[in-house]
Design a protein around this motif. Structure first.
Motif, PDB file in Angstrom:
ATOM      1  N   GLN A   1      17.653  55.288  46.223  1.00  0.00           N
ATOM      2  CA  GLN A   1      17.468  56.238  45.114  1.00  0.00           C
ATOM      3  C   GLN A   1      15.979  56.574  44.997  1.00  0.00           C
TER       4      GLN A   1
ATOM      5  N   LYS B   1      31.478  64.847  39.710  1.00  0.00           N
ATOM      6  CA  LYS B   1      31.638  64.255  38.370  1.00  0.00           C
ATOM      7  C   LYS B   1      30.788  62.975  38.359  1.00  0.00           C
ATOM      8  N   THR B   2      29.726  62.997  37.575  1.00  0.00           N
ATOM      9  CA  THR B   2      28.778  61.879  37.618  1.00  0.00           C
ATOM     10  C   THR B   2      29.243  60.733  36.710  1.00  0.00           C
ATOM     11  N   SER B   3      28.709  59.544  36.953  1.00  0.00           N
ATOM     12  CA  SER B   3      29.241  58.325  36.330  1.00  0.00           C
ATOM     13  C   SER B   3      28.840  58.127  34.863  1.00  0.00           C
ATOM     14  N   ASN B   4      27.837  58.874  34.411  1.00  0.00           N
ATOM     15  CA  ASN B   4      27.296  58.649  33.057  1.00  0.00           C
ATOM     16  C   ASN B   4      28.208  59.171  31.955  1.00  0.00           C
ATOM     17  N   PRO B   5      28.145  58.571  30.761  1.00  0.00           N
ATOM     18  CA  PRO B   5      29.010  58.981  29.640  1.00  0.00           C
ATOM     19  C   PRO B   5      28.901  60.471  29.299  1.00  0.00           C
ATOM     20  N   SER B   6      27.697  61.024  29.264  1.00  0.00           N
ATOM     21  CA  SER B   6      27.540  62.430  28.854  1.00  0.00           C
ATOM     22  C   SER B   6      27.954  63.436  29.922  1.00  0.00           C
ATOM     23  N   SER B   7      28.387  62.972  31.078  1.00  0.00           N
ATOM     24  CA  SER B   7      28.765  63.905  32.144  1.00  0.00           C
ATOM     25  C   SER B   7      29.811  64.896  31.635  1.00  0.00           C
TER      26      SER B   7
ATOM     27  N   GLN C   1      27.662  49.468  35.714  1.00  0.00           N
ATOM     28  CA  GLN C   1      28.147  50.574  34.888  1.00  0.00           C
ATOM     29  C   GLN C   1      29.594  50.415  34.432  1.00  0.00           C
TER      30      GLN C   1
ATOM     31  N   ARG D   1      22.028  47.387  41.181  1.00  0.00           N
ATOM     32  CA  ARG D   1      21.551  46.206  40.453  1.00  0.00           C
ATOM     33  C   ARG D   1      22.457  44.985  40.582  1.00  0.00           C
TER      34      ARG D   1
END
Lengths: 297, 297
Positions: free
Chosen positions: A70, A158-164, A229, A253
């Motif tokens: 990354q 579709k990204t992994s974050n909540p706000s996606s 996540q 991580r």
């Protein structure tokens, strides 16, 4: 072909789990920090990142088919960090790993062309992630360079974050935005009979999205979100087309900083390996990789 | 505050036109190429880019309020290029210009945080461009760092390229995607009475979009597309809120490579200046900047 090399690497290791190298200062074990960091300069931190990355790669290269790097965490250290970004990719290739440069670039045509050349002509980079917000003429330069250099792409769907959901799950007259992007990716794909070199990114935190889109996509799905996540192996298993191929599951991580859970910093390599083994077992139990699968019979 | 510094720079120069430094090898005048490029290595090309950029900056710094540097063209040359990217930003600051690092970064929270710190904590960078595809938790780290470091953001709303419609103009139940992004930006903005530090990007090739959104946005609109991409001054004038402030109009090739149109490569600085002057006259004629305007009375 990128995808052939990827599949061959997955088969030889009976594993679709990928390690992400996203180093942060607090992730680096004490003994490595002490060896390099005195004043806290970018140059010192970059040296610590490099020793750490090399250690993780040495610890997992025979288990993982690929490594994801990354770029943001290296850009944070400026030129010193970017030197380590390129060295990490180079060393990963030396160790026989397929490399994914997670750069999420995207821009209008002429600029996208510069980005595409910057990464896809680099012999240490096998594939990159790309942002689709610009539409097809922003994606075409990446497609062109991926074909010419036999490289792979993973386009964000579709990204992994909540706000996606705020943008990606908006409903249009002809489907959700993530579906429209998936459709767009399909139109850009070469007409392949097997897997395409153009993959997508769908977060493991959204199993319904993976389930819905898997059959419509011809490329691999890069699935972030396992571990830290919260995505589970059963969620991610929808990403496998024949229960053995089609998904690349990435964890960062949870693997690289596993020593914080298991033991001491000076055994971080062993602990990263142990965490990866546990992840592989978990994923393969659900995907039946390494068991009796279509591609192994 | 970023926006105060920007407005002060615009007022002192009676100009909202920004020069974009997006060098390509074929843009570099013959005499500079000859001086640096023998074998065609990245290091040599980077040296040519640096001389060229410095020349353009020297030619326009007293006319332009800001400079935009597109990182893709520097990433293409690897570390040698990125060194010139940072040197160019540093030199622009020395010359009193507001700097816009056109990086269009975007990612999930923890990664966005690394990007935000990488750029917004750099004292040579006043503002950056950001991609909104991840939604608010991908934007929040940029907002946080912009506040803490008194920097600005320009979030992509409607990009200048033809295919931008494929995603950005899709219609949802509650508006077009570009409107949803504009709404999202509005919710992220601090509660300011004047201009916000959080701006947007809307291509000058889409005058109807600028017209529709201008009154709903509290920040500046960065408007690419004038010149080479075909946007006209009358199209762009919709970006000014009181006919004098609210838009930053950017042109790159039409300014930096103006010598190809006007004259000889060894007078590229004079020609860049001449092209910028023409652009300023054209824009100001429509925006009434430098004439009798609200902020000048």
């Amino acid at each position: 072909m990128f995808v052939d090399r990827l599949i061959s690497s997955i088969k030889s290791k009976s594993n679709s789990c990928v390690v992400g190298l996203d180093p942060t200062l607090e992730m680096i074990p004490e003994h490595i920090r002490k060896r390099h960091i005195v004043r806290g300069t970018n140059k010192e931190i970059a040296k610590a990142f490099w020793e750490f990355n090399k250690g993780v790669i040495d610890g997992v290269f025979d288990l993982a088919p690929a490594i994801k790097v990354q770029v943001a965490f290296y850009e944070l250290l400026g030129l010193d960090g970017l030197e380590v970004f390129y060295k990490t990719l180079n060393y990963s290739k030396e160790k026989g790993l397929i490399t994914i440069a997670d750069v999420k670039r995207g821009d209008i045509g002429s600029t996208a062309d510069a980005y595409a050349k910057a990464y896809l002509r680099n012999s240490d980079i096998d594939s990159i992630t790309v942002n689709p917000y610009f539409g097809s003429d922003g994606l075409n330069p990446f497609i062109k360079e991926s074909i010419e250099n036999e490289k792979g792409l993973f386009i964000l769907v579709k990204t992994s974050n909540p706000s996606s959901a705020e943008i990606q799950d908006l409903k249009t007259e002809t489907g959700f935005i993530y579906e429209k992007v998936a459709q767009l990716v399909s139109t850009l794909e070469e007409n392949t009979t097997g897997f395409s070199n153009i993959g997508t990114v769908i977060g493991g935190t959204h199993p319904e999205h993976i389930k819905k889109l898997r059959s419509k996509l011809k490329g691999f799905i890069l699935v972030p979100g396992y571990g830290a996540q919260g995505a589970k192996a059963e969620d991610i298993s929808h990403g496998f087309l024949d229960e053995s191929l089609g998904a690349l599951i990435c964890s960062s991580r949870s693997i690289t900083a596993a020593y914080k859970k298991y033991g001491e910093g000076n055994r971080y390599q062993r602990d990263a390996r142990r965490a990866l083994r546990n992840m592989i077992d978990d994923i393969n139990r659900h995907a039946k990789i390494g068991g009796k699968t279509k591609w192994q019979t």
